[in-house]
Structure formats: C-alpha cells, structure tokens
Design a protein around this motif. Structure first.
Motif, PDB file in Angstrom:
ATOM      1  N   SER A  93       0.835  -1.207   0.000  1.00  0.00           N
ATOM      2  CA  SER A  93       0.000   0.000   0.000  1.00  0.00           C
ATOM      3  C   SER A  93       0.866   1.253   0.000  1.00  0.00           C
ATOM      4  O   SER A  93       0.574   2.226  -0.715  1.00  0.00           O
ATOM      5  CB  SER A  93      -0.921   0.002   1.224  1.00  0.00           C
ATOM      6  OG  SER A  93      -1.617   1.223   1.328  1.00  0.00           O
ATOM      7  N   ILE A  94       1.940   1.223   0.773  1.00  0.00           N
ATOM      8  CA  ILE A  94       2.859   2.370   0.833  1.00  0.00           C
ATOM      9  C   ILE A  94       3.519   2.603  -0.527  1.00  0.00           C
ATOM     10  O   ILE A  94       3.640   3.738  -1.000  1.00  0.00           O
ATOM     11  CB  ILE A  94       3.914   2.140   1.927  1.00  0.00           C
ATOM     12  CG1 ILE A  94       3.239   2.118   3.303  1.00  0.00           C
ATOM     13  CG2 ILE A  94       4.993   3.218   1.887  1.00  0.00           C
ATOM     14  CD1 ILE A  94       4.151   1.697   4.430  1.00  0.00           C
ATOM     15  N   LEU A  95       3.942   1.504  -1.164  1.00  0.00           N
ATOM     16  CA  LEU A  95       4.554   1.623  -2.489  1.00  0.00           C
ATOM     17  C   LEU A  95       3.568   2.198  -3.499  1.00  0.00           C
ATOM     18  O   LEU A  95       3.931   3.036  -4.340  1.00  0.00           O
ATOM     19  CB  LEU A  95       5.057   0.253  -2.956  1.00  0.00           C
ATOM     20  CG  LEU A  95       6.231  -0.339  -2.171  1.00  0.00           C
ATOM     21  CD1 LEU A  95       6.536  -1.754  -2.645  1.00  0.00           C
ATOM     22  CD2 LEU A  95       7.476   0.537  -2.312  1.00  0.00           C
ATOM     23  N   LEU A  96       2.320   1.760  -3.431  1.00  0.00           N
ATOM     24  CA  LEU A  96       1.298   2.265  -4.346  1.00  0.00           C
ATOM     25  C   LEU A  96       1.021   3.743  -4.085  1.00  0.00           C
ATOM     26  O   LEU A  96       0.792   4.526  -5.020  1.00  0.00           O
ATOM     27  CB  LEU A  96       0.007   1.452  -4.193  1.00  0.00           C
ATOM     28  CG  LEU A  96       0.054   0.027  -4.749  1.00  0.00           C
ATOM     29  CD1 LEU A  96      -1.161  -0.769  -4.280  1.00  0.00           C
ATOM     30  CD2 LEU A  96       0.120   0.045  -6.273  1.00  0.00           C
ATOM     31  N   ARG A  97       1.043   4.108  -2.813  1.00  0.00           N
ATOM     32  CA  ARG A  97       0.812   5.522  -2.467  1.00  0.00           C
ATOM     33  C   ARG A  97       1.933   6.408  -3.023  1.00  0.00           C
ATOM     34  O   ARG A  97       1.682   7.497  -3.523  1.00  0.00           O
ATOM     35  CB  ARG A  97       0.700   5.661  -0.947  1.00  0.00           C
ATOM     36  CG  ARG A  97       0.173   7.016  -0.471  1.00  0.00           C
ATOM     37  CD  ARG A  97      -0.011   7.002   1.035  1.00  0.00           C
ATOM     38  NE  ARG A  97      -1.043   6.054   1.432  1.00  0.00           N
ATOM     39  CZ  ARG A  97      -2.349   6.315   1.424  1.00  0.00           C
ATOM     40  NH1 ARG A  97      -2.778   7.515   1.039  1.00  0.00           N
ATOM     41  NH2 ARG A  97      -3.212   5.401   1.802  1.00  0.00           N
ATOM     42  N   LYS A  98       3.170   5.903  -2.928  1.00  0.00           N
ATOM     43  CA  LYS A  98       4.292   6.665  -3.470  1.00  0.00           C
ATOM     44  C   LYS A  98       4.231   6.763  -4.988  1.00  0.00           C
ATOM     45  O   LYS A  98       4.737   7.721  -5.586  1.00  0.00           O
ATOM     46  CB  LYS A  98       5.611   6.024  -3.034  1.00  0.00           C
ATOM     47  CG  LYS A  98       5.922   6.223  -1.557  1.00  0.00           C
ATOM     48  CD  LYS A  98       7.277   5.660  -1.177  1.00  0.00           C
ATOM     49  CE  LYS A  98       7.602   5.954   0.287  1.00  0.00           C
ATOM     50  NZ  LYS A  98       8.934   5.436   0.678  1.00  0.00           N
ATOM     51  N   ALA A  99       3.601   5.751  -5.602  1.00  0.00           N
ATOM     52  CA  ALA A  99       3.441   5.761  -7.055  1.00  0.00           C
ATOM     53  C   ALA A  99       2.195   6.530  -7.484  1.00  0.00           C
ATOM     54  O   ALA A  99       1.817   6.506  -8.658  1.00  0.00           O
ATOM     55  CB  ALA A  99       3.373   4.326  -7.581  1.00  0.00           C
ATOM     56  N   LYS A 100       1.566   7.214  -6.507  1.00  0.00           N
ATOM     57  CA  LYS A 100       0.380   8.043  -6.751  1.00  0.00           C
ATOM     58  C   LYS A 100      -0.850   7.232  -7.144  1.00  0.00           C
ATOM     59  O   LYS A 100      -1.802   7.774  -7.707  1.00  0.00           O
ATOM     60  CB  LYS A 100       0.660   9.094  -7.849  1.00  0.00           C
ATOM     61  CG  LYS A 100       1.892   9.958  -7.606  1.00  0.00           C
ATOM     62  CD  LYS A 100       1.806  10.725  -6.289  1.00  0.00           C
ATOM     63  CE  LYS A 100       3.041  11.613  -6.085  1.00  0.00           C
ATOM     64  NZ  LYS A 100       3.016  12.328  -4.783  1.00  0.00           N
ATOM     65  N   ARG A 106      -5.432   2.495  -0.995  1.00  0.00           N
ATOM     66  CA  ARG A 106      -6.470   2.388   0.040  1.00  0.00           C
ATOM     67  C   ARG A 106      -7.045   0.983   0.117  1.00  0.00           C
ATOM     68  O   ARG A 106      -7.311   0.465   1.204  1.00  0.00           O
ATOM     69  CB  ARG A 106      -7.575   3.403  -0.245  1.00  0.00           C
ATOM     70  CG  ARG A 106      -7.164   4.859   0.021  1.00  0.00           C
ATOM     71  CD  ARG A 106      -8.228   5.817  -0.431  1.00  0.00           C
ATOM     72  NE  ARG A 106      -7.851   7.201  -0.137  1.00  0.00           N
ATOM     73  CZ  ARG A 106      -8.476   8.261  -0.630  1.00  0.00           C
ATOM     74  NH1 ARG A 106      -9.528   8.095  -1.454  1.00  0.00           N
ATOM     75  NH2 ARG A 106      -8.075   9.479  -0.312  1.00  0.00           N
ATOM     76  N   ILE A 107      -7.238   0.369  -1.054  1.00  0.00           N
ATOM     77  CA  ILE A 107      -7.782  -0.999  -1.088  1.00  0.00           C
ATOM     78  C   ILE A 107      -6.814  -1.974  -0.400  1.00  0.00           C
ATOM     79  O   ILE A 107      -7.214  -2.807   0.417  1.00  0.00           O
ATOM     80  CB  ILE A 107      -8.044  -1.436  -2.547  1.00  0.00           C
ATOM     81  CG1 ILE A 107      -9.206  -0.628  -3.133  1.00  0.00           C
ATOM     82  CG2 ILE A 107      -8.346  -2.932  -2.606  1.00  0.00           C
ATOM     83  CD1 ILE A 107      -9.418  -0.858  -4.609  1.00  0.00           C
ATOM     84  N   VAL A 108      -5.521  -1.839  -0.722  1.00  0.00           N
ATOM     85  CA  VAL A 108      -4.522  -2.742  -0.132  1.00  0.00           C
ATOM     86  C   VAL A 108      -4.404  -2.507   1.372  1.00  0.00           C
ATOM     87  O   VAL A 108      -4.245  -3.445   2.152  1.00  0.00           O
ATOM     88  CB  VAL A 108      -3.162  -2.558  -0.824  1.00  0.00           C
ATOM     89  CG1 VAL A 108      -2.088  -3.392  -0.127  1.00  0.00           C
ATOM     90  CG2 VAL A 108      -3.252  -2.963  -2.285  1.00  0.00           C
ATOM     91  N   ASN A 109      -4.507  -1.249   1.787  1.00  0.00           N
ATOM     92  CA  ASN A 109      -4.463  -0.932   3.208  1.00  0.00           C
ATOM     93  C   ASN A 109      -5.614  -1.591   3.957  1.00  0.00           C
ATOM     94  O   ASN A 109      -5.426  -2.164   5.036  1.00  0.00           O
ATOM     95  CB  ASN A 109      -4.491   0.573   3.409  1.00  0.00           C
ATOM     96  CG  ASN A 109      -4.551   0.961   4.876  1.00  0.00           C
ATOM     97  OD1 ASN A 109      -5.597   1.381   5.377  1.00  0.00           O
ATOM     98  ND2 ASN A 109      -3.438   0.802   5.590  1.00  0.00           N
ATOM     99  N   ARG A 110      -6.806  -1.521   3.372  1.00  0.00           N
ATOM    100  CA  ARG A 110      -7.964  -2.174   3.995  1.00  0.00           C
ATOM    101  C   ARG A 110      -7.812  -3.687   3.997  1.00  0.00           C
ATOM    102  O   ARG A 110      -8.235  -4.368   4.937  1.00  0.00           O
ATOM    103  CB  ARG A 110      -9.238  -1.762   3.264  1.00  0.00           C
ATOM    104  CG  ARG A 110      -9.625  -0.294   3.525  1.00  0.00           C
ATOM    105  CD  ARG A 110     -10.690   0.179   2.591  1.00  0.00           C
ATOM    106  NE  ARG A 110     -10.964   1.609   2.801  1.00  0.00           N
ATOM    107  CZ  ARG A 110     -11.669   2.355   1.968  1.00  0.00           C
ATOM    108  NH1 ARG A 110     -12.166   1.826   0.851  1.00  0.00           N
ATOM    109  NH2 ARG A 110     -11.878   3.633   2.235  1.00  0.00           N
ATOM    110  N   LEU A 111      -7.206  -4.199   2.914  1.00  0.00           N
ATOM    111  CA  LEU A 111      -6.939  -5.633   2.857  1.00  0.00           C
ATOM    112  C   LEU A 111      -5.986  -6.045   3.979  1.00  0.00           C
ATOM    113  O   LEU A 111      -6.182  -7.076   4.633  1.00  0.00           O
ATOM    114  CB  LEU A 111      -6.341  -6.000   1.496  1.00  0.00           C
ATOM    115  CG  LEU A 111      -5.942  -7.477   1.306  1.00  0.00           C
ATOM    116  CD1 LEU A 111      -7.181  -8.373   1.375  1.00  0.00           C
ATOM    117  CD2 LEU A 111      -5.228  -7.669  -0.034  1.00  0.00           C
ATOM    118  N   ALA A 112      -4.954  -5.229   4.216  1.00  0.00           N
ATOM    119  CA  ALA A 112      -3.997  -5.508   5.288  1.00  0.00           C
ATOM    120  C   ALA A 112      -4.693  -5.526   6.642  1.00  0.00           C
ATOM    121  O   ALA A 112      -4.442  -6.418   7.474  1.00  0.00           O
ATOM    122  CB  ALA A 112      -2.876  -4.456   5.276  1.00  0.00           C
TER     123      ALA A 112
END
Length: 396
Positions: A93-100, A106-112
C-alpha cells in the motif's frame, strides 16, 4: 544459560523491530502524542513479558513449565502474527501511495487490516474454544480375515493428550470423556503421549480418565514424551522412577499397557489380537519398540497394532503381518486447512502419513491428529480428534 540469553536478546529484538516497522507505517494516524506513548507502552509490556519469561521459566522444574511456556508462545503469536501480516501487506500500500495510485493503496491498506483482524480472530479462537472442540472422525476399516463375531466392532482411538499442557480448570478432559462414552465403544485404545514429561501431570485427571468405559477394556502404549527424556533429571534413577510412576498412574486410570506385548480379544470362539509396541521413532526420538516381540503368538490371526509414530509403518510394520496400525504423534502440526473433503497441513512435508487412513500392500494405517496440544496452546484448522473405527470383513 547462553541459549536462554540468546532467546532473550532475539525476542526483544524481534518485538522492537516489529513494533518499530508498524509504528512507521501507522504513525500518521496518531493525531495526539498520547497515542504514540500508548503504542510504545504496549511494546514495552511485551518486552517486560519476555524478560519475565527469561527469569521465571528456568525456575520451574515441573509440569507447570510446559503450561507457562505454551501460554507465552500463544500470546506472542496472537498479537505479533497479525502485526507482521499487516506490515507485509501494507508495505505494498505504501509503495502504491508513493506511485500516486491512491485508490489502489487504500484498497490494499484495507486488505492488510482485514487480514490482520482475521488472523487475530482465528488464533484467539484456536487457543480458546477450538482447542477442545472435538471432532468425531468415523472410519470403517475392512479386514478380509476379520472373524464374523468382530463385524461392526467399534474402537475409539485417542492419542496425544499431553496433560501437562492444561490448567486444573481446563474443561476439555471432562468433555472428552463424555464424548467418548456417548459413542459406547467396544474398545478404547490410547496411542501415546499421555503426558509431556512428568508422571505427575496425570494426577489431577486420573479419576476423570478412569470414567472412560469400553466393553472389552482400555489399552495403551507409550509415546516419545511419556519417557521424560525432554527433562534434565537430577539422576537417572529419578527419570526411571518417573516412568515407573507413569505406568502406575496409567494402571490407576484402568489402562492396560501394551509394552511390546499383545492381548487376545475373544468374542464367542473368534479371536482378534491387539498388539502394542513402546515408542518406535527415528532420531532424535527414542526407539524402544520391539515389533517381533509384540507379535509373538499372533500368527494366523488378524492383528491390530498400536504404535505411536506413523513412521514406524513404512520402516518396519509393512514387513510384518499387521492388518491395521493405529498411530498419532503428528498432531497434524495443530495447523492446517480443512474445507469439506479437502485437507492440508504442513505436517505432510515431515510425515507423508500424518492424518487419516492409508493403505499399502493390503495393510492399513490410521493416523489420528490427536486430542491435545503442545508448544502452541491451541489448534488452527485442525480440530482435536476422537476417532471411531468400525471393523468389517465386508470388503467391496
């Protein structure tokens, strides 16, 4: 002492590393400093627990050591497995956030969060209710040479109770006895590891186990833990006396030990032999089993063998006229997945025959995943088992 110090340092390091990584990932949610203080207070609590464990556990010289070790392991797993899973999944999720890629992040964060919560619930269930949520596994075993009088003969197999793992108010043993007696078995067999190491583990439960009833008796054999080989005894004599007391306790609970011996079961004029060996194991497990001795006088009769370790089957038993071997030992690692008829456990990578009925060369092996636990004080996906075996000679 060096080993204990290493475990202490490694434990503290792992707790602080895990919590540091988690803090870095979720600190943006802490709007007030008090939240950060509470987070690190909770982390220090687990550090204190590890230090207490290091100082307290070595002072225990009896059965209670197993009880507290298992409780500590279970609590650490309960809290740090979800944290670790969250850290790993949320890293994407952090990597995706950095990639904008904000929506995906958000989806991956909720999955986590979902995975962490689900793992917490599963482990909590495993160390509470699930550990004595017994499942009755019913298996019909065909023996072609079985005498007619033994058709529909009902055997309950129990194994791996590990009595030292429970507190004195544990409800599971009384429930176990009630469940077994409700099945009205002809025979009850126990295939080893009644205790963790100490004969005294049986003391609170002897009268309860004595209530197990079967028409043709209760028989047992030893497992690797029953010999007390995992304890540093003051002397060899102390260890020998512990084993003698174990056998006395089994007798008080009305179990007949089959230590490299056999007994004929007779109905009308028909005979079936029940044989049992002491623990037979590959290194590092003790090996006291003498199969040839246990089978003396059984030629020409159907034989059921009690042997704790399923490895014995392929290494020796298949070379002897044994129709059915009953074993335990594996616990199915107290971890796995069971969905309908699909069953998997990491135990399969250690024991090819780890749970259920197996056939080779016209001979059969049944491995029970057991009714107790050791190490981790619970079970995940592998319910404790009461095995009900019905014998038949009607082989289709």
């Amino acid at each position: 002492m060096k080993t204990g110090l290493f475990i202490l340092i490694a434990g503290i390091f792992c707790v602080l590393l895990n919590d540091s990584l988690l803090f870095l990932q979720i600190r943006r949610y802490f709007k007030r400093k008090i939240c950060s203080y509470l987070f690190w207070l909770h982390s220090l609590f687990f550090v204190a627990c590890i230090v207490w464990y290091h100082l307290f556990i070595p002072t225990l010289k009896g059965p209670e050591a197993y009880f507290w070790v298992e409780k500590c392991i279970s609590i650490i797993l309960l809290f740090y497995t979800p944290k670790t899973l969250y850290i790993i999944v949320n890293a994407f999720s952090i990597l995706l956030r950095k990639a904008k890629c904000i929506p995906a992040a958000r989806i991956v964060n909720r999955l986590a969060l979902g995975i962490a919560l689900a793992s917490f619930i599963v482990i909590l269930n495993g160390i509470t209710w699930y550990r004595y949520n017994y499942k009755i596994e019913r298996e019909t075993v065909c023996i072609k040479t079985l005498p007619d009088a033994f058709n529909d003969f009902r055997i309950v197999q129990l194994t791996d109770l590990h009595l030292g793992s429970y507190g004195e108010h544990y409800p599971g043993i009384t429930k176990l006895v009630d469940e077994v007696n409700r099945l009205n078995p002809d025979l009850i067999v126990f295939t080893g590891d009644m205790v963790n190491s100490f004969a005294s583990e049986m003391t609170p439960w002897i009268e309860t186990l004595k209530k197990l009833k079967a028409k043709y008796g209760k028989y047992a054999t030893t497992g690797n833990h029953d010999y007390g080989t995992y304890v540093k005894w003051p002397s060899k004599t102390d260890q020998e006396n512990n084993l003698k007391q174990f056998f006395k306790n089994m007798k008080r609970a009305d179990f007949t030990m089959l230590n490299n011996t056999n007994v004929p079961l007779v109905i009308a004029k028909d005979t079936l032999y029940l044989a049992g060996v002491e623990n037979w194991g590959l290194p590092p497990f003790p090996c006291f089993g003498k199969l040839a001795q246990a089978l003396e006088g059984t030629d020409g009769y159907p034989v059921i063998l009690l042997s704790h370790d399923p490895s014995h089957w392929r290494h020796e038993v298949l070379n002897y006229p044994v129709d059915l071997m009953l074993a335990g030992h594996t616990h199915a690692m107290q971890l796995g997945i069971t969905i309908g008829s699909f069953r998997w456990s990491p135990a399969v990578y250690v024991y090819p025959e780890y749970n259920g009925l197996y056939t080779a060369n016209g001979q059969q092996l049944y491995v029970s995943r057991g009714v107790g636990y050791l190490g981790f004080a619970g079970r995940i996906g592998q319910r404790p088992e009461i095995t009900l075996i019905k014998l038949t000679n009607n082989c289709k």
